[in-house]
Design a protein around this motif. Structure first.
Motif, short mmCIF file in Angstrom:
data_model
loop_
_atom_site.label_atom_id
_atom_site.label_comp_id
_atom_site.label_asym_id
_atom_site.label_seq_id
_atom_site.Cartn_x
_atom_site.Cartn_y
_atom_site.Cartn_z
N LEU A 82 -34.64 -28.83 -57.39
CA LEU A 82 -33.98 -30.08 -57.95
C LEU A 82 -35.01 -31.23 -58.01
O LEU A 82 -35.80 -31.28 -57.13
N ASN A 83 -35.00 -31.95 -59.25
CA ASN A 83 -36.09 -33.11 -59.08
C ASN A 83 -35.30 -34.19 -60.16
O ASN A 83 -35.73 -33.98 -61.42
N LEU A 84 -34.15 -34.71 -59.76
CA LEU A 84 -33.32 -35.59 -60.54
C LEU A 84 -33.62 -37.12 -60.17
O LEU A 84 -33.81 -37.48 -59.23
N GLY A 85 -33.21 -37.93 -61.24
CA GLY A 85 -33.26 -39.31 -61.46
C GLY A 85 -31.78 -39.87 -61.75
O GLY A 85 -31.16 -39.30 -62.67
N ALA A 86 -31.42 -40.84 -61.17
CA ALA A 86 -30.09 -41.66 -61.61
C ALA A 86 -30.71 -43.06 -62.09
O ALA A 86 -31.24 -43.75 -61.21
N LEU A 87 -30.30 -43.53 -63.37
CA LEU A 87 -30.57 -45.02 -63.64
C LEU A 87 -29.10 -45.44 -64.04
O LEU A 87 -29.08 -46.68 -64.51
N ASP A 88 -28.13 -44.77 -64.20
CA ASP A 88 -26.80 -45.46 -64.32
C ASP A 88 -25.96 -44.79 -63.39
O ASP A 88 -26.10 -43.66 -62.83
N ASP A 89 -24.49 -45.43 -63.46
CA ASP A 89 -23.33 -44.85 -62.75
C ASP A 89 -23.22 -43.47 -62.86
O ASP A 89 -23.00 -42.50 -61.87
N GLU A 90 -23.21 -42.83 -64.13
CA GLU A 90 -22.96 -41.35 -64.65
C GLU A 90 -23.89 -40.43 -63.76
O GLU A 90 -23.66 -39.47 -63.48
N ASP A 91 -24.98 -40.80 -63.93
CA ASP A 91 -26.11 -40.18 -63.43
C ASP A 91 -26.01 -40.06 -61.93
O ASP A 91 -26.15 -38.91 -61.24
N LEU A 92 -25.61 -41.13 -61.02
CA LEU A 92 -25.48 -41.09 -60.00
C LEU A 92 -24.25 -40.67 -59.33
O LEU A 92 -24.34 -39.60 -58.39
N LYS A 93 -23.42 -40.32 -60.20
CA LYS A 93 -22.20 -39.29 -59.71
C LYS A 93 -22.88 -37.84 -59.80
O LYS A 93 -22.45 -37.23 -58.85
N VAL A 94 -23.77 -37.55 -60.55
CA VAL A 94 -24.30 -36.15 -60.35
C VAL A 94 -25.00 -36.07 -59.12
O VAL A 94 -24.95 -35.08 -58.09
N LEU A 95 -25.94 -37.07 -58.78
CA LEU A 95 -26.73 -36.95 -57.62
C LEU A 95 -25.80 -36.92 -56.41
O LEU A 95 -25.91 -36.12 -55.43
N SER A 96 -24.67 -37.74 -56.47
CA SER A 96 -23.85 -37.69 -55.32
C SER A 96 -22.96 -36.38 -55.02
O SER A 96 -22.86 -36.01 -53.77
#
Length: 158
Positions: free
Chosen positions: A15-29
């Motif tokens: 995995l190599n993922l980034g989050a720049l908004d709340d929706e992205d952060l839900k995936v990382l979470s």
């Protein structure tokens, strides 16, 4: 002639993922849920405004596949990095206690006016709140997967 990619054509990759908004952060979470770490693997570089944790992450993305194939579930070491950090506060995290292993339950962001926070909720009523100027979080696997020591999928009693 081109055709759509098929799931079967995919390959397993770190995995190599980034989050720049709340929706992205839900995936990382979701991917970081049940990751474990000792306090010795946390670092804040104030001058760089960067907070990082080396996690032993449960591989949720492979758990169902592993069980279906009769394989044991895996963990992988992953680096969770939060950028633009201006302040850190914690509850239930003793920086002097190197023996306690913390478990991530969720990573969430919140905003109130110009103030933005990223909160890591930990098992056992622990939490780390990071004040950030902008949301930028990354999760990157840095080792090969290894057999989960418990050989079990985390269970939240659902």
């Amino acid at each position: 002639m081109s055709e759509d990619a098929r799931f079967e054509d995919g390959r397993e990759a770190p995995l190599n993922l980034g989050a720049l908004d709340d929706e992205d952060l839900k995936v990382l979470s979701a991917l970081a849920q049940d990751a474990v770490f000792p306090v010795t693997e946390m670092t804040w570089r104030a001058k760089e405004r960067r907070f990082a944790i080396l996690l032993n992450r449960f591989r949720w993305e492979d758990a169902e596949n592993a069980q279906a194939r009769g394989r044991d579930v895996e963990r992988v070491q992953s680096l969770l990095v939060i950028e633009h950090v201006t302040k850190i506060a914690s509850q239930g995290v003793d920086r002097k206690d190197a023996d306690t292993i913390h478990a991530v339950l969720a990573i969430e962001s919140s905003s109130e006016g110009d103030a933005h926070d990223v909160t890591l909720t930990l098992a056992g009523d622990g939490a780390i709140r990071l004040s950030v100027e902008a949301l930028e979080v990354s999760l990157k696997d840095v080792t090969r997967p290894y057999l989960a020591p418990s050989r079990k999928t985390p269970d939240h009693g659902l």
